[in-house]
Design a protein around this motif. Structure first.
Motif, PDB file in Angstrom:
ATOM      1  N   GLU A 209       0.815  -1.205   0.000  1.00  0.00           N
ATOM      2  CA  GLU A 209       0.000   0.000   0.000  1.00  0.00           C
ATOM      3  C   GLU A 209       0.855   1.263   0.000  1.00  0.00           C
ATOM      4  N   PHE A 210       2.134   1.132   0.293  1.00  0.00           N
ATOM      5  CA  PHE A 210       3.037   2.272   0.198  1.00  0.00           C
ATOM      6  C   PHE A 210       3.635   2.399  -1.202  1.00  0.00           C
ATOM      7  N   GLN A 211       3.505   1.345  -1.979  1.00  0.00           N
ATOM      8  CA  GLN A 211       4.126   1.338  -3.303  1.00  0.00           C
ATOM      9  C   GLN A 211       3.112   1.765  -4.353  1.00  0.00           C
ATOM     10  N   ILE A 212       2.653   3.011  -4.254  1.00  0.00           N
ATOM     11  CA  ILE A 212       1.697   3.532  -5.229  1.00  0.00           C
ATOM     12  C   ILE A 212       2.337   4.703  -5.958  1.00  0.00           C
ATOM     13  N   PRO A 213       1.913   4.961  -7.195  1.00  0.00           N
ATOM     14  CA  PRO A 213       2.500   6.085  -7.952  1.00  0.00           C
ATOM     15  C   PRO A 213       2.262   7.410  -7.242  1.00  0.00           C
ATOM     16  N   ASN A 214       3.157   8.349  -7.442  1.00  0.00           N
ATOM     17  CA  ASN A 214       3.029   9.655  -6.807  1.00  0.00           C
ATOM     18  C   ASN A 214       1.737  10.360  -7.198  1.00  0.00           C
ATOM     19  N   TRP A 215       1.333  10.221  -8.475  1.00  0.00           N
ATOM     20  CA  TRP A 215       0.112  10.897  -8.921  1.00  0.00           C
ATOM     21  C   TRP A 215      -1.109  10.357  -8.185  1.00  0.00           C
ATOM     22  N   LEU A 216      -1.127   9.042  -7.931  1.00  0.00           N
ATOM     23  CA  LEU A 216      -2.250   8.441  -7.228  1.00  0.00           C
ATOM     24  C   LEU A 216      -2.237   8.852  -5.753  1.00  0.00           C
ATOM     25  N   ASN A 217      -1.057   8.905  -5.175  1.00  0.00           N
ATOM     26  CA  ASN A 217      -0.928   9.347  -3.789  1.00  0.00           C
ATOM     27  C   ASN A 217      -1.470  10.764  -3.633  1.00  0.00           C
ATOM     28  N   ARG A 218      -1.129  11.646  -4.574  1.00  0.00           N
ATOM     29  CA  ARG A 218      -1.608  13.031  -4.523  1.00  0.00           C
ATOM     30  C   ARG A 218      -3.123  13.104  -4.733  1.00  0.00           C
ATOM     31  N   LEU A 219      -3.631  12.289  -5.654  1.00  0.00           N
ATOM     32  CA  LEU A 219      -5.071  12.290  -5.924  1.00  0.00           C
ATOM     33  C   LEU A 219      -5.862  11.839  -4.698  1.00  0.00           C
ATOM     34  N   LEU A 220      -5.412  10.770  -4.058  1.00  0.00           N
ATOM     35  CA  LEU A 220      -6.110  10.273  -2.870  1.00  0.00           C
ATOM     36  C   LEU A 220      -6.078  11.300  -1.746  1.00  0.00           C
ATOM     37  N   GLU A 221      -4.963  11.997  -1.605  1.00  0.00           N
ATOM     38  CA  GLU A 221      -4.876  13.029  -0.577  1.00  0.00           C
ATOM     39  C   GLU A 221      -5.798  14.202  -0.896  1.00  0.00           C
ATOM     40  N   MET A 222      -5.933  14.537  -2.156  1.00  0.00           N
ATOM     41  CA  MET A 222      -6.855  15.604  -2.543  1.00  0.00           C
ATOM     42  C   MET A 222      -8.291  15.229  -2.210  1.00  0.00           C
ATOM     43  N   ILE A 223      -8.649  13.982  -2.443  1.00  0.00           N
ATOM     44  CA  ILE A 223     -10.005  13.525  -2.120  1.00  0.00           C
ATOM     45  C   ILE A 223     -10.240  13.615  -0.618  1.00  0.00           C
ATOM     46  N   MET A 224      -9.242  13.218   0.159  1.00  0.00           N
ATOM     47  CA  MET A 224      -9.372  13.284   1.609  1.00  0.00           C
ATOM     48  C   MET A 224      -9.433  14.741   2.100  1.00  0.00           C
ATOM     49  N   THR A 225      -8.737  15.638   1.432  1.00  0.00           N
ATOM     50  CA  THR A 225      -8.813  17.055   1.791  1.00  0.00           C
ATOM     51  C   THR A 225     -10.208  17.596   1.543  1.00  0.00           C
ATOM     52  N   PHE A 226     -10.813  17.188   0.435  1.00  0.00           N
ATOM     53  CA  PHE A 226     -12.194  17.584   0.148  1.00  0.00           C
ATOM     54  C   PHE A 226     -13.140  17.025   1.210  1.00  0.00           C
ATOM     55  N   GLU A 227     -12.912  15.778   1.608  1.00  0.00           N
ATOM     56  CA  GLU A 227     -13.748  15.145   2.631  1.00  0.00           C
ATOM     57  C   GLU A 227     -13.648  15.896   3.957  1.00  0.00           C
ATOM     58  N   LEU A 228     -12.432  16.298   4.333  1.00  0.00           N
ATOM     59  CA  LEU A 228     -12.268  17.075   5.553  1.00  0.00           C
ATOM     60  C   LEU A 228     -13.027  18.393   5.458  1.00  0.00           C
ATOM     61  N   GLY A 229     -13.061  18.965   4.272  1.00  0.00           N
ATOM     62  CA  GLY A 229     -13.843  20.175   4.072  1.00  0.00           C
ATOM     63  C   GLY A 229     -15.317  19.964   4.383  1.00  0.00           C
ATOM     64  N   LEU A 230     -15.837  18.790   4.047  1.00  0.00           N
ATOM     65  CA  LEU A 230     -17.235  18.467   4.367  1.00  0.00           C
ATOM     66  C   LEU A 230     -17.441  18.417   5.876  1.00  0.00           C
ATOM     67  N   LEU A 231     -16.474  17.832   6.596  1.00  0.00           N
ATOM     68  CA  LEU A 231     -16.575  17.785   8.056  1.00  0.00           C
ATOM     69  C   LEU A 231     -16.538  19.198   8.640  1.00  0.00           C
ATOM     70  N   LYS A 232     -15.653  20.025   8.116  1.00  0.00           N
ATOM     71  CA  LYS A 232     -15.553  21.399   8.605  1.00  0.00           C
ATOM     72  C   LYS A 232     -16.828  22.187   8.317  1.00  0.00           C
ATOM     73  N   PHE A 233     -17.523  21.816   7.264  1.00  0.00           N
ATOM     74  CA  PHE A 233     -18.779  22.477   6.902  1.00  0.00           C
ATOM     75  C   PHE A 233     -19.920  22.061   7.830  1.00  0.00           C
ATOM     76  N   GLY A 234     -19.694  21.008   8.608  1.00  0.00           N
ATOM     77  CA  GLY A 234     -20.705  20.578   9.562  1.00  0.00           C
ATOM     78  C   GLY A 234     -21.342  19.233   9.270  1.00  0.00           C
ATOM     79  N   MET A 235     -20.899  18.581   8.207  1.00  0.00           N
ATOM     80  CA  MET A 235     -21.450  17.276   7.877  1.00  0.00           C
ATOM     81  C   MET A 235     -20.812  16.197   8.750  1.00  0.00           C
TER      82      MET A 235
END
Length: 251
Positions: A209-235
């Motif tokens: 699970e650590f051996q993933i391409p850099n682009w995929l690692n960045r994409l997954l982190e971006m999705i998680m950043t968006f998800e955190l935004g939902l929590l901050k919004f009150g969801m």
């Protein structure tokens, strides 16, 4: 007394210490935890992380709260060796969480993806409750949904994945009152499910699970950043690979 499962390879602590800081999962979980600290916990003087591993989370909490006293306990010395380098000012000890003896000492205790490794999780939660001051907070994260169980859990040494009802019930039995709860890693559940199906076909290695391409690692982190935004919004999110719970010790 039962024994803590030790299927997780001890040599993995070295690779964890090397990879955590750049991996989407660990970076995203830290951001979520730090937001909960700021939003729901506030100032505190003494923080204990149970199962602090290599100290990656403890270091982040220390950096965000430099005036607070940091404590960390870890079952495996292999993890503590790294934690001591990351947070040299912390009070670190090798300890079995089932044998905690402190009474009303800590303002906050964290257990981040820890209690799912322990058969006697209710014993640990009771120990945590006793060790918290009145008004003190427990912040815990665990893997969620039994239908996501796979070879990945077995390799990591899990003994369970939690349901919401199970975690709330066990925390309440320890004498704590739940104040906030949400799933996270929610937007990635379909990918997790497919990945878990593949892991059940054999030849699974957790370190893959650590051996993933850099682009995929960045994409997954971006999705998680968006998800955190939902929590901050009150969801609050109803499903997710992980579950976060904040509880307080009340009179």
């Amino acid at each position: 007394m039962g024994t803590i499962t030790e299927l997780f390879p001890l040599s993995a602590f070295n690779e964890l210490a090397e990879k955590e800081a750049g991996h989407w999962w660990f970076r995203s979980r830290n951001r979520t935890l730090l937001w909960v600290f700021k939003q729901y916990i506030g100032n505190f003087q003494r923080f204990l992380e149970i199962g602090c591993g290599t100290g990656f989370v403890l270091e982040a909490i220390h950096n965000a709260n430099p005036s607070a006293k940091m404590y960390g306990s870890e079952y495996f010395e292999e993890g503590l060796a790294h934690a001591r380098m990351r947070v040299p000012s912390a009070n670190l000890s090798q300890q079995d969480a089932r044998e905690m003896l402190e009474i009303e000492y800590y303002d906050v205790i964290g257990a981040f993806d820890v209690i799912e490794h322990i058969n006697e999780d209710e014993m640990v939660l009771s120990n945590i409750s006793r060790a918290l001051k009145q008004g003190g907070a427990l912040l815990v994260t665990v893997p969620q949904h039994r239908w996501l169980w796979s070879a990945a859990d077995e390799y990591a040494g899990h003994v369970r994945r939690y349901t919401r009802a199970e975690l709330v019930r066990k925390v309440a039995r320890s004498g704590l009152t739940v104040e906030y709860m949400t799933s996270f890693v929610s937007l990635l559940v379909p990918i997790m499910w497919l990945s878990r199906l593949r892991s059940n076909n054999g030849n699974y290695d957790l370190m893959d699970e650590f051996q993933i391409p850099n682009w995929l690692n960045r994409l997954l982190e971006m999705i998680m950043t968006f998800e955190l935004g939902l929590l901050k919004f009150g969801m609050t999110l109803p499903i997710g690979g992980s579950l976060l719970l904040l509880a307080r010790k009340r009179n």
